[in-house]
Design an enzyme around this catalytic site. Structure first.
Site, PDB file in Angstrom:
ATOM      1  CG  ASP A   8      -2.046  -1.061   1.011  1.00 48.37           C
ATOM      2  OD1 ASP A   8      -2.596  -1.154  -0.094  1.00 48.37           O
ATOM      3  OD2 ASP A   8      -2.330  -1.794   1.973  1.00 48.37           O
ATOM      4  CG  ASP A  54      -7.328  -4.089  -1.561  1.00 49.48           C
ATOM      5  OD1 ASP A  54      -7.709  -5.198  -1.991  1.00 49.48           O
ATOM      6  OD2 ASP A  54      -7.708  -3.631  -0.470  1.00 49.48           O
ATOM      7  CB  THR A 113     -12.476 -13.440   0.417  1.00 53.40           C
ATOM      8  OG1 THR A 113     -12.763 -12.047   0.592  1.00 53.40           O
ATOM      9  CG2 THR A 113     -13.020 -14.218   1.612  1.00 53.40           C
ATOM     10  NE  ARG A 130     -12.269  -1.139   1.488  1.00 48.32           N
ATOM     11  CZ  ARG A 130     -12.653  -1.696   2.633  1.00 48.32           C
ATOM     12  NH1 ARG A 130     -13.930  -1.652   2.991  1.00 48.32           N
ATOM     13  NH2 ARG A 130     -11.797  -2.287   3.425  1.00 48.32           N
TER      14      ARG A 130
END
Length: 382
Positions: free
Chosen positions: A87, A148, A208, A220
């Site tokens: 991230d 993501d 998941t 999301r």
């Protein structure tokens, strides 16, 4: 209504600058944000909101606060504080790279390029992917990619454009393609995560982490796909990414409840007590604008996508915003962080607030956030 929502949001954000006192908002608890140090994946969204407000208003209060925050990101990278995850793109695209886009600050540019180098350390050559979490060889978390990561790739694409170094683009392209191939299902829904054998790269299967079940579609995650693949098209011109973004967007819109704001998982049993995730709909509201910018006017699905965008934005403002609650620190109610883990399943989320504000400002003023910027747009306001 959008202008009123933006002005309300900016008042709250200005009030929060002093209230947060150098800490970072994370998730909400009964009307207030939990304050944390710069040690989480979510910390970039706060400076991103400050830069959006500065671009919209020209008020230097927001820019001065954002610059102070960037100093914290410099220290975090220098000390390598909790950066063992992918991230880094979320963190540094909305802090250092955003400052460079808006002001042309060369130190901010250098910091963003250093962050791109740090993200490349997540690349696992054997499997040809960016590892989501944990150190190389980690038995529990190794071999895992998650959807993501698509929003972390713009940092690498930008670094490739800035430096001319192909290593950034090669990794970003391969990660985008692995995500398209392994995370997007045949019916245009998505896995949150996919696992590979970290020693030889052999694909194992989809699963998941935050969704309802391995076979469900965490909303999301679907939202990251809508926006992330549209941005991948922006940087590459590869039609496959635009098509994937559109298919995922249509799936998202067509599975929404009557008020056009998502539940936390499309396969969770729906009832009056089922948690929503307003942050997922906020991300898609931003992503749809990116997608629609690239679709030809004659595209047969453009009207449905545009209508879905406007219906969701209207519902977010009318039914999920805090415009009727003066004391609330957050902008958007009923976001969900990690429902199965019972972690902030129904409150503010700082990423929901960011994407909500980005979506509103792009609609109202064409301010599109910090995932990309043409060279001619950089260094605009000083």
């Amino acid at each position: 209504m959008r202008k009123q929502a933006i002005e309300d949001a900016m008042k709250r954000i200005k009030r929060n600058i002093n209230s947060f006192n150098g800490k970072f908002p994370h998730v909400g608890h009964h009307g207030s944000y939990e304050r944390i140090e710069n040690e989480d994946w979510t910390n970039g969204f706060w400076p991103g909101m400050l830069w959006l407000c500065y671009e919209y208003s020209g008020d230097r209060v927001y820019a001065d606060a954002a610059r102070k925050v960037t100093e914290s990101f410099q220290r975090r990278l220098d000390s390598n504080t909790v950066l063992d995850h992918h991230d880094i793109g979320f963190l540094y695209s909305l802090s250092a790279k955003a400052e460079w886009f808006v002001t042309g600050n060369e130190d901010a540019r250098a910091l963003a390029l250093r962050a791109a180098d740090k993200l490349l350390e997540r690349w696992r050559e054997a499997g040809q992917y960016i590892q989501a979490w944990g150190p190389a060889g980690d038995e529990a978390q190794g071999g895992r990619i998650i959807i993501d990561c698509l929003l972390n790739l713009p940092l690498l694409f930008w670094a490739a454009n800035e430096t001319g170094e192909e290593r950034f683009r090669r990794v970003a392209l391969k990660q985008a393609e692995q995500s398209r191939r392994y995370l997007v299902r045949g019916d245009d829904s998505s896995y949150h995560t996919f696992i590979f054998n970290q020693h030889n790269g052999e694909p194992i299967g989809g699963t998941t982490h935050q969704g309802y079940s391995n076979g469900s579609t965490w909303t999301r995650g679907q939202a990251w796909g809508v926006y992330g693949f549209a941005l991948a098209y922006r940087y590459t011109g590869d039609q496959a990414y635009l098509d994937t973004s559109k298919r995922m967007a249509l799936y998202f819109i067509r599975h929404l409840p009557e008020d056009h704001v998502a539940y936390w998982d499309f396969n969770a049993p729906a009832g009056p007590d089922t948690y929503r995730d307003s942050s997922a709909s906020a991300i898609v509201a931003s992503g749809l604008q990116e997608l629609l910018e690239h679709l030809p006017a004659a595209d047969p699905d453009a009207d449905e996508l545009r209508e879905g965008l406007m219906a969701s934005v209207h519902s977010l403002i009318e039914h999920y915003s805090t415009m009727d609650d003066f004391a609330a620190e957050g902008l958007l109610k009923h976001g969900s962080y990690y429902v199965r883990g019972n972690l902030a399943p129904d409150d503010f989320t700082i990423w929901g607030d960011y994407y909500y504000l980005e979506a509103l400002m792009r609609l109202e003023r064409g301010i599109r956030g910090y995932w990309y910027a043409p060279q001619s747009d950089q260094g605009g306001q000083g």
